[in-house]
Motif scaffolding. Structure first.
Motif, PDB file in Angstrom:
ATOM      1  N   THR A 118      44.801  45.215  42.445  1.00 35.21           N
ATOM      2  CA  THR A 118      43.509  45.819  42.120  1.00 35.21           C
ATOM      3  C   THR A 118      43.701  47.314  41.919  1.00 35.21           C
ATOM      4  OG1 THR A 118      42.381  44.163  43.448  1.00 35.21           O
ATOM      5  CG2 THR A 118      41.152  46.143  42.920  1.00 35.21           C
TER       6      THR A 118
ATOM      7  N   ASP B 205      42.357  50.812  42.139  1.00 37.36           N
ATOM      8  CA  ASP B 205      41.250  51.416  42.869  1.00 37.36           C
ATOM      9  C   ASP B 205      41.065  52.901  42.574  1.00 37.36           C
ATOM     10  OD1 ASP B 205      43.596  52.088  44.079  1.00 37.36           O
ATOM     11  OD2 ASP B 205      42.927  51.716  46.124  1.00 37.36           O
TER      12      ASP B 205
ATOM     13  N   PRO C 224      29.995  45.514  37.910  1.00 35.63           N
ATOM     14  CA  PRO C 224      29.006  44.647  38.538  1.00 35.63           C
ATOM     15  C   PRO C 224      27.605  45.246  38.498  1.00 35.63           C
ATOM     16  CG  PRO C 224      30.529  45.556  40.163  1.00 35.63           C
ATOM     17  CD  PRO C 224      30.967  46.040  38.828  1.00 35.63           C
TER      18      PRO C 224
ATOM     19  N   SER D  23      33.920  54.979  42.392  1.00 36.29           N
ATOM     20  CA  SER D  23      33.992  54.066  43.530  1.00 36.29           C
ATOM     21  C   SER D  23      34.416  52.667  43.073  1.00 36.29           C
ATOM     22  CB  SER D  23      32.610  53.989  44.198  1.00 36.29           C
ATOM     23  OG  SER D  23      32.585  52.951  45.133  1.00 36.29           O
ATOM     24  N   PRO D  24      35.314  52.001  43.826  1.00 35.78           N
ATOM     25  CA  PRO D  24      35.731  50.640  43.463  1.00 35.78           C
ATOM     26  C   PRO D  24      34.587  49.628  43.492  1.00 35.78           C
ATOM     27  CG  PRO D  24      37.247  51.591  45.070  1.00 35.78           C
ATOM     28  CD  PRO D  24      36.091  52.536  44.940  1.00 35.78           C
ATOM     29  N   SER D  25      33.471  49.945  44.152  1.00 35.00           N
ATOM     30  CA  SER D  25      32.339  49.023  44.152  1.00 35.00           C
ATOM     31  C   SER D  25      31.587  49.047  42.813  1.00 35.00           C
ATOM     32  CB  SER D  25      31.372  49.382  45.286  1.00 35.00           C
ATOM     33  OG  SER D  25      30.807  50.658  45.055  1.00 35.00           O
ATOM     34  N   ARG D  26      31.761  50.110  42.012  1.00 41.14           N
ATOM     35  CA  ARG D  26      31.071  50.224  40.727  1.00 41.14           C
ATOM     36  C   ARG D  26      31.877  49.650  39.565  1.00 41.14           C
ATOM     37  NH1 ARG D  26      26.541  53.594  40.766  1.00 41.14           N
ATOM     38  NH2 ARG D  26      26.308  54.720  42.717  1.00 41.14           N
ATOM     39  N   VAL D  27      33.213  49.705  39.666  1.00 43.47           N
ATOM     40  CA  VAL D  27      34.084  49.207  38.604  1.00 43.47           C
ATOM     41  C   VAL D  27      35.235  48.441  39.239  1.00 43.47           C
ATOM     42  CG1 VAL D  27      35.554  49.837  36.669  1.00 43.47           C
ATOM     43  CG2 VAL D  27      33.572  51.217  37.184  1.00 43.47           C
ATOM     44  N   ARG D  28      35.494  47.224  38.740  1.00 37.96           N
ATOM     45  CA  ARG D  28      36.600  46.414  39.245  1.00 37.96           C
ATOM     46  C   ARG D  28      37.562  46.097  38.110  1.00 37.96           C
ATOM     47  NH1 ARG D  28      33.705  41.851  41.276  1.00 37.96           N
ATOM     48  NH2 ARG D  28      32.004  43.131  41.976  1.00 37.96           N
ATOM     49  N   VAL D  29      38.839  46.425  38.322  1.00 38.89           N
ATOM     50  CA  VAL D  29      39.872  46.119  37.338  1.00 38.89           C
ATOM     51  C   VAL D  29      41.056  45.538  38.094  1.00 38.89           C
ATOM     52  CG1 VAL D  29      41.367  47.025  35.532  1.00 38.89           C
ATOM     53  CG2 VAL D  29      39.137  48.056  35.908  1.00 38.89           C
ATOM     54  N   GLN D  30      41.560  44.405  37.609  1.00 35.60           N
ATOM     55  CA  GLN D  30      42.717  43.781  38.235  1.00 35.60           C
ATOM     56  C   GLN D  30      43.856  43.720  37.237  1.00 35.60           C
ATOM     57  OE1 GLN D  30      41.275  40.043  39.744  1.00 35.60           O
ATOM     58  NE2 GLN D  30      40.665  40.995  41.665  1.00 35.60           N
TER      59      GLN D  30
ATOM     60  N   GLU E  47      35.369  44.894  34.935  1.00 37.90           N
ATOM     61  CA  GLU E  47      34.100  44.363  35.432  1.00 37.90           C
ATOM     62  C   GLU E  47      33.224  45.499  35.961  1.00 37.90           C
ATOM     63  OE1 GLU E  47      34.860  41.356  38.338  1.00 37.90           O
ATOM     64  OE2 GLU E  47      36.457  40.469  37.114  1.00 37.90           O
TER      65      GLU E  47
END
Length: 148
Positions: A71, A73, A143, A92-99, A141
């Motif tokens: 992930t 971060d 969210p 912030s990792p809660s606003r954007v997620r990339v794996q 992503e």
């Protein structure tokens, strides 16, 4: 007259796309509505511009295996064709997620290091291949945040 019109059209287009969103959530919604996204992420001490399905080659990561999912971060910027959101210093990792998925461990091209001392008959050639890890970037992503 045509030259004057050509000068004013880019100014009008620029004015349409410089609307300031009221909040970060509104900015994320504008970016989410766009068809393609990019991020600027810090990975192994360097910044990379990444889009979904990119293949990223980084210096060898020893503690991961092929198929592992990492992930990202440290995301500094998220954007689309028309909108950009910059972190301060990161988003912030809660606003954007990339794996990122580890695709393979590979080696670079053969590098030759030639050493010589004049008039001594000393010559030496050292060869080596630098190890690398290849990563496939997943979807970006964004969210939807719940109001409650």
């Amino acid at each position: 007259m045509l030259a004057r019109l050509a000068r004013t059209v880019p100014a009008l287009c620029r004015a349409v796309h410089t609307q300031q969103p009221a909040s970060t959530a509104a900015a994320l919604e504008l970016i989410r509505s766009q068809p393609s996204h990019y991020i600027i992420a810090n990975f192994v001490g360097r910044k990379y511009i990444l889009t979904p399905r990119d293949v990223l080659t980084v210096p060898r990561l020893r503690d991961v295996k092929v198929g592992d999912v990492l992930t990202l971060d440290e995301i500094h910027e998220l954007g689309s064709r028309e909108y950009t959101l910059r972190g301060n210093p990161t988003i912030s990792p809660s606003r954007v997620r990339v794996q990122a998925t580890v695709v393979e461990h590979t080696k670079g091209k053969m590098e030759f290091i030639f050493k010589k001392k004049r008039r001594k008959g000393y010559q030496k050639t050292i060869t080596h291949k630098q190890p690398y890890t290849r990563l496939r970037i997943g979807e970006i992503e964004i969210p939807i945040e719940s109001s409650s």
